[in-house]
Scaffold this motif. Structure first.
Motif, PDB file in Angstrom:
ATOM      1  N   GLN A  33     -24.833 -17.297  -6.424  1.00 49.87           N
ATOM      2  CA  GLN A  33     -24.446 -18.115  -7.574  1.00 49.87           C
ATOM      3  C   GLN A  33     -24.946 -19.551  -7.416  1.00 49.87           C
ATOM      4  O   GLN A  33     -25.394 -20.170  -8.380  1.00 49.87           O
ATOM      5  CB  GLN A  33     -22.920 -18.110  -7.745  1.00 49.87           C
ATOM      6  CG  GLN A  33     -22.372 -16.771  -8.209  1.00 49.87           C
ATOM      7  CD  GLN A  33     -20.859 -16.736  -8.142  1.00 49.87           C
ATOM      8  OE1 GLN A  33     -20.250 -17.240  -7.197  1.00 49.87           O
ATOM      9  NE2 GLN A  33     -20.240 -16.136  -9.172  1.00 49.87           N
ATOM     10  N   GLU A  35     -27.657 -20.408  -5.831  1.00 47.02           N
ATOM     11  CA  GLU A  35     -29.095 -20.348  -6.093  1.00 47.02           C
ATOM     12  C   GLU A  35     -29.375 -20.414  -7.595  1.00 47.02           C
ATOM     13  O   GLU A  35     -30.241 -21.177  -8.042  1.00 47.02           O
ATOM     14  CB  GLU A  35     -29.684 -19.068  -5.498  1.00 47.02           C
ATOM     15  CG  GLU A  35     -31.166 -18.919  -5.721  1.00 47.02           C
ATOM     16  CD  GLU A  35     -31.733 -17.639  -5.118  1.00 47.02           C
ATOM     17  OE1 GLU A  35     -32.925 -17.649  -4.762  1.00 47.02           O
ATOM     18  OE2 GLU A  35     -30.994 -16.624  -5.011  1.00 47.02           O
ATOM     19  N   ARG A  36     -28.617 -19.630  -8.368  1.00 44.60           N
ATOM     20  CA  ARG A  36     -28.806 -19.628  -9.829  1.00 44.60           C
ATOM     21  C   ARG A  36     -28.451 -20.981 -10.452  1.00 44.60           C
ATOM     22  O   ARG A  36     -29.172 -21.495 -11.300  1.00 44.60           O
ATOM     23  CB  ARG A  36     -27.983 -18.504 -10.471  1.00 44.60           C
ATOM     24  CG  ARG A  36     -28.605 -17.119 -10.298  1.00 44.60           C
ATOM     25  CD  ARG A  36     -27.895 -16.081 -11.146  1.00 44.60           C
ATOM     26  NE  ARG A  36     -26.546 -15.772 -10.679  1.00 44.60           N
ATOM     27  CZ  ARG A  36     -26.270 -14.857  -9.744  1.00 44.60           C
ATOM     28  NH1 ARG A  36     -27.234 -14.171  -9.183  1.00 44.60           N
ATOM     29  NH2 ARG A  36     -25.031 -14.636  -9.377  1.00 44.60           N
ATOM     30  N   ARG A  37     -27.333 -21.564 -10.017  1.00 51.21           N
ATOM     31  CA  ARG A  37     -26.915 -22.849 -10.590  1.00 51.21           C
ATOM     32  C   ARG A  37     -27.879 -23.972 -10.216  1.00 51.21           C
ATOM     33  O   ARG A  37     -28.121 -24.877 -11.019  1.00 51.21           O
ATOM     34  CB  ARG A  37     -25.493 -23.179 -10.148  1.00 51.21           C
ATOM     35  CG  ARG A  37     -24.491 -22.240 -10.858  1.00 51.21           C
ATOM     36  CD  ARG A  37     -23.089 -22.633 -10.652  1.00 51.21           C
ATOM     37  NE  ARG A  37     -22.813 -23.941 -11.252  1.00 51.21           N
ATOM     38  CZ  ARG A  37     -21.639 -24.522 -11.200  1.00 51.21           C
ATOM     39  NH1 ARG A  37     -20.631 -23.931 -10.603  1.00 51.21           N
ATOM     40  NH2 ARG A  37     -21.443 -25.694 -11.751  1.00 51.21           N
ATOM     41  N   ALA A  39     -31.105 -23.555  -9.802  1.00 52.53           N
ATOM     42  CA  ALA A  39     -32.268 -23.340 -10.673  1.00 52.53           C
ATOM     43  C   ALA A  39     -31.985 -23.854 -12.081  1.00 52.53           C
ATOM     44  O   ALA A  39     -32.856 -24.461 -12.714  1.00 52.53           O
ATOM     45  CB  ALA A  39     -32.630 -21.859 -10.702  1.00 52.53           C
ATOM     46  N   GLU A  40     -30.773 -23.646 -12.573  1.00 55.59           N
ATOM     47  CA  GLU A  40     -30.400 -24.136 -13.898  1.00 55.59           C
ATOM     48  C   GLU A  40     -30.430 -25.673 -13.955  1.00 55.59           C
ATOM     49  O   GLU A  40     -30.693 -26.250 -15.004  1.00 55.59           O
ATOM     50  CB  GLU A  40     -29.001 -23.637 -14.278  1.00 55.59           C
ATOM     51  CG  GLU A  40     -28.931 -22.146 -14.536  1.00 55.59           C
ATOM     52  CD  GLU A  40     -27.503 -21.622 -14.606  1.00 55.59           C
ATOM     53  OE1 GLU A  40     -26.535 -22.425 -14.485  1.00 55.59           O
ATOM     54  OE2 GLU A  40     -27.336 -20.402 -14.759  1.00 55.59           O
ATOM     55  N   ALA A  41     -30.177 -26.302 -12.806  1.00 58.43           N
ATOM     56  CA  ALA A  41     -30.180 -27.764 -12.749  1.00 58.43           C
ATOM     57  C   ALA A  41     -31.571 -28.319 -12.425  1.00 58.43           C
ATOM     58  O   ALA A  41     -31.729 -29.523 -12.281  1.00 58.43           O
ATOM     59  CB  ALA A  41     -29.174 -28.244 -11.704  1.00 58.43           C
ATOM     60  N   GLY A  42     -32.547 -27.428 -12.283  1.00 59.32           N
ATOM     61  CA  GLY A  42     -33.915 -27.868 -12.021  1.00 59.32           C
ATOM     62  C   GLY A  42     -34.278 -28.002 -10.554  1.00 59.32           C
ATOM     63  O   GLY A  42     -35.274 -28.625 -10.210  1.00 59.32           O
ATOM     64  N   HIS A  43     -33.472 -27.417  -9.680  1.00 55.13           N
ATOM     65  CA  HIS A  43     -33.718 -27.475  -8.241  1.00 55.13           C
ATOM     66  C   HIS A  43     -34.131 -26.105  -7.721  1.00 55.13           C
ATOM     67  O   HIS A  43     -33.924 -25.092  -8.384  1.00 55.13           O
ATOM     68  CB  HIS A  43     -32.460 -27.915  -7.487  1.00 55.13           C
ATOM     69  CG  HIS A  43     -32.006 -29.292  -7.826  1.00 55.13           C
ATOM     70  ND1 HIS A  43     -32.600 -30.423  -7.318  1.00 55.13           N
ATOM     71  CD2 HIS A  43     -30.996 -29.722  -8.629  1.00 55.13           C
ATOM     72  CE1 HIS A  43     -31.975 -31.484  -7.782  1.00 55.13           C
ATOM     73  NE2 HIS A  43     -31.000 -31.090  -8.586  1.00 55.13           N
ATOM     74  N   ALA A  71     -25.686 -27.752  -7.418  1.00 50.47           N
ATOM     75  CA  ALA A  71     -25.281 -26.361  -7.643  1.00 50.47           C
ATOM     76  C   ALA A  71     -23.769 -26.190  -7.498  1.00 50.47           C
ATOM     77  O   ALA A  71     -23.164 -25.372  -8.185  1.00 50.47           O
ATOM     78  CB  ALA A  71     -26.010 -25.443  -6.670  1.00 50.47           C
TER      79      ALA A  71
END
Length: 150
Positions: A33, A35-37, A39-43, A71
């Motif tokens: 989770q 990792e996904r968050r 990526a959603e924040a641009g990291h 994240a």
């Protein structure tokens, strides 16, 4: 996440990573989770990297800290505090702060040791170049001995 997120310590790497572990617990998220968050924040924060980071007592890279705290759901101003604490640990405290810290005694800045080593090298090099350590040349020129004859 009804409570405020933990604050970052700026004492040492071990305490900092322990606080990151506490932050993960506070977030209630799994590594996937996170990792996904991130990526959603641009990291970029692979779950295995996050797990490895929290499993060690070394100071993580700044970009990992930024991705991780984002994240976990830390606000931008609080995330800045995490990055500032990381820089303080990585670079050390200013000399004035270190000298006034209780129970640590006086500590010299690293540059003072480098300056002392450079000065000693220059002095020894100058003395050697001036012949202070070379007695054999004088013995050859004067054809005398350095030892007293008895």
């Amino acid at each position: 996440m009804t409570t405020a997120p933990p604050t970052p310590p700026d004492t040492d790497a071990v305490a900092f990573v322990a606080a990151l572990r506490h932050l993960k617990t506070w977030s209630g998220l799994s590594y996937r989770q996170l990792e996904r968050r991130a990526a959603e924040a641009g990291h970029v924060l692979p779950y295995s990297t996050a797990a490895t980071m929290l499993g060690r007592d070394r100071l993580p890279r700044a970009e990992l800290v930024a991705a991780f705290v984002a994240a976990c759901g830390v606000r931008a101003d609080e995330a800045e505090a995490w990055l500032d604490a990381r820089v303080t640990i990585a670079c050390g405290r200013p000399a004035e702060t270190v000298r006034t810290t209780p129970n640590r005694g006086l500590r010299r800045p690293r540059w003072a040791f480098a300056l002392a080593a450079a000065l000693a090298t220059a002095l020894l090099g100058g003395a050697s170049a001036a012949g202070a350590f070379i007695d054999d040349i004088e013995v050859e020129k004067t054809r005398t001995s350095l030892h007293l004859s008895g």
